[in-house]
Design a protein around this motif. Structure first.
Motif, short mmCIF file in Angstrom:
data_model
loop_
_atom_site.label_atom_id
_atom_site.label_comp_id
_atom_site.label_asym_id
_atom_site.label_seq_id
_atom_site.Cartn_x
_atom_site.Cartn_y
_atom_site.Cartn_z
N PRO A 191 -16.91 -5.28 0.72
CA PRO A 191 -15.00 -6.06 1.04
C PRO A 191 -13.99 -5.67 0.47
N ASP A 192 -14.09 -4.74 -0.41
CA ASP A 192 -12.80 -3.57 -0.87
C ASP A 192 -12.07 -3.14 0.62
N LEU A 193 -13.12 -3.14 1.67
CA LEU A 193 -12.49 -2.37 3.27
C LEU A 193 -10.89 -3.23 3.35
N ALA A 194 -10.79 -3.77 3.38
CA ALA A 194 -9.23 -4.50 3.84
C ALA A 194 -8.51 -3.83 2.51
N LEU A 195 -8.39 -3.86 1.43
CA LEU A 195 -7.34 -3.57 0.19
C LEU A 195 -7.28 -2.11 0.31
N ALA A 196 -8.74 -1.78 0.79
CA ALA A 196 -8.54 -0.18 0.75
C ALA A 196 -7.41 0.01 2.04
N VAL A 197 -7.58 -0.44 3.20
CA VAL A 197 -6.45 -0.60 4.58
C VAL A 197 -5.61 -0.65 3.52
N GLU A 198 -5.04 -1.50 3.29
CA GLU A 198 -3.94 -1.68 2.90
C GLU A 198 -3.25 -0.89 2.36
N GLN A 199 -4.04 -0.35 1.24
CA GLN A 199 -3.55 1.08 0.12
C GLN A 199 -2.93 2.69 1.21
N VAL A 200 -3.55 2.53 2.02
CA VAL A 200 -3.14 3.86 3.09
C VAL A 200 -1.92 3.57 3.22
N PRO A 201 -0.63 4.32 2.72
CA PRO A 201 0.68 4.63 4.04
C PRO A 201 0.90 5.25 4.95
N ARG A 202 0.16 4.75 6.05
CA ARG A 202 0.23 4.78 7.22
C ARG A 202 -0.59 4.02 7.95
N PRO A 203 -0.58 3.67 9.61
CA PRO A 203 -0.74 3.27 10.22
C PRO A 203 -2.25 3.12 10.18
N VAL A 204 -3.86 2.44 9.67
CA VAL A 204 -4.92 2.66 9.97
C VAL A 204 -5.46 1.35 11.24
N THR A 205 -6.93 1.93 11.91
CA THR A 205 -7.03 0.69 12.36
C THR A 205 -8.47 0.63 12.05
N VAL A 206 -8.69 0.14 11.72
CA VAL A 206 -10.78 0.28 11.19
C VAL A 206 -11.19 -0.23 13.20
N PHE A 207 -12.14 0.02 13.97
CA PHE A 207 -12.91 -0.80 14.46
C PHE A 207 -14.34 -0.97 14.46
N LEU A 208 -14.79 -2.26 13.95
CA LEU A 208 -15.94 -2.14 13.21
C LEU A 208 -16.57 -2.70 14.38
N PRO A 209 -18.44 -2.55 13.92
CA PRO A 209 -19.05 -2.98 14.88
C PRO A 209 -18.66 -4.70 15.88
N HIS A 210 -19.67 -4.67 16.78
CA HIS A 210 -18.71 -6.31 17.73
C HIS A 210 -17.68 -6.55 18.46
N GLU A 211 -17.09 -5.30 18.41
CA GLU A 211 -15.49 -4.96 18.99
C GLU A 211 -14.81 -5.43 18.01
N THR A 212 -15.14 -5.81 16.70
CA THR A 212 -13.88 -6.24 15.88
C THR A 212 -13.19 -5.38 15.89
#
Length: 430
Positions: A54-75
């Motif tokens: 559940p902490d994936l969104a928080l981890a993405v926000e804490q990175v000080p650079r553009p981060v994109t996570v391509f999840l399964p099922h094209e999300t």
């Protein structure tokens, strides 16, 4: 030599610096790029740990650079980005880096309960080259500074060699000009000091040889005058006047020839230092004026009121004046008027000896010739005196007849401090 040494050092230093600084500049660029990529990889891995939690969104926000996570099922989660071929390759379970518009992208794959997720971190070109230009500029300034420093040091070293060599050249020119007191100051490398000492030894040897030559000339003068005096007495004791006159003329010719040889030898062995032409001419005219008065010759003398320095030794100039005046007395009848003029000029002085005699033979200008005109053996002596200082000799016929000899003498390069003016201009004596 200084310029060539400076160019050599500049070329050598430049080649060495290019061989060192160019690889260093490339290394700096590579280090900066690797650092940026390493930071991006670390950021992607920190997000990959949170995949499937559940902490994936928080981890993405804490990175000080553009981060994109391509999840399964094209999300996707995070910064919007296109699903490129590199992303699809990373979705197979491989972590890759690929070029992207405006920079590079780091793709890290992570397993989740729903499948394989891909974390994309974008690294712009500015971050890949951050600090590279400043480092390159610093290297360029350092290289130029080292080249300039090398040239300055090479110039100092070259000056330590060329300055003693230039001194040797100046001393050799002074010796060639007749200044036998010139001496070189040993300095610089051992080889140059050795040359300086050898030149000083040569100058001393030349002085000794000239002193011996002067003594030989004095002895020659004494030995030749004695038999000539005997011949003259023998000629005067002849009973036949015609024969006595003929022998006396031959004795006179021989005496003039001997005098010319001795004068020339003295001229060669005399010093070549400058002198005051006005003082020398005044003294020699005063000497000849006694004979002119006995022969009833009107003599016009014009001398400057100020010194007239010339690049001829006093003895040499005195011999020249004696030769010219002696010719007038020897080859013109008694009572013939004559004049002596000395005119200072910016380039030296002009000595003019003129008489109203029967004229001259142009062949007298050739060495060794003599004749019955108003000039004779002294022309060669006068010509050599003028040429020894870079001057000229000219013989002309005035409009009223007679002969005019003009001796142009050059000024010394560094005129010595002669005393104040002597004599007066326009003096005439009967």
């Amino acid at each position: 030599m200084r310029r060539w040494l400076a160019l050599l050092v500049a070329a050598t230093t430049s080649l060495v610096l290019i061989a060192l600084l160019v690889p260093m500049a490339l290394l700096i660029g590579a280090v900066a790029e690797n650092g940026a990529m390493s930071r991006a990889t670390a950021a992607a891995e920190s997000v990959a740990v949170a995949v499937g939690t559940p902490d994936l969104a928080l981890a993405v926000e804490q990175v000080p650079r553009p981060v994109t996570v391509f999840l399964p099922h094209e999300t996707t989660l995070g910064a919007p980005a296109a699903r490129s071929d590199a992303v699809r390759l990373a979705a197979t379970g491989r972590s890759v880096t690929a070029a992207a518009p405006g920079g590079r992208e780091v793709l890290v794959s992570a397993q989740s309960p729903d499948g394989t997720a891909v974390i994309r971190v974008f690294v712009p070109d500015a971050e890949l080259t951050q600090g590279v230009r400043a480092a390159w500029l610093a290297l360029l300034v350092l290289g130029l500074g080292l080249v300039v420093l090398g040239i300055v040091l090479a110039d100092r070293l070259a000056l330590a060699v060329t300055r003693p060599v230039d001194g040797l050249a100046r001393v050799s020119h002074r010796l060639a000009g007749g200044d036998l007191s010139a001496r070189a100051e040993p300095g610089g490398p051992p080889e140059v000091r050795s040359v300086a000492m050898a030149l000083n030894h040569l100058a001393g040897r030349i002085g000794d040889l000239l002193a011996a030559e002067r003594e030989s000339v004095a002895d020659l003068s004494h030995r030749l005058r004695t038999p000539l005096t005997g011949l003259r007495l023998e000629a005067e004791s002849l009973r036949d006047p015609e024969e006595a006159g003929r022998v006396q003329a031959r004795v006179d010719a021989l005496e003039r020839a001997v005098s010319a040889v001795i004068t020339e030898a003295r001229r060669r062995s005399a010093g070549r230092g400058p002198c005051d032409a006005a003082e020398v001419v005044r003294e020699r005219v005063r000497f000849w004026s006694v004979l002119a008065e006995d022969q009833g010759r009107p003599v016009s003398v014009s001398l400057p009121d100020v010194p007239a320095p010339v690049a001829v030794g006093g003895e040499e100039l005195a011999a020249c004046v004696d030769a010219l005046l002696g010719n007038v007395f020897a080859h013109t009848p008694e009572g013939t008027a004559m004049s002596v003029r000395l005119s200072p000029r910016p380039s030296g002085a002009l000595l003019v000896v003129e008489d109203s005699g029967p004229g001259f033979d142009p062949g007298l200008l050739e060495r060794g010739n003599s004749g019955r005109g108003s000039t004779g053996l002294g022309l060669d002596i006068a010509r050599r005196t003028a040429e020894s200082c870079g001057g000229t000799l000219a013989v002309t016929v005035p409009d009223g007849g007679g002969a005019r000899v003009e001796v142009a003498l050059t000024a010394p390069q560094r005129a010595p401090g002669f005393p104040g003016g002597h004599g007066s201009a326009g003096v005439s004596s009967p």
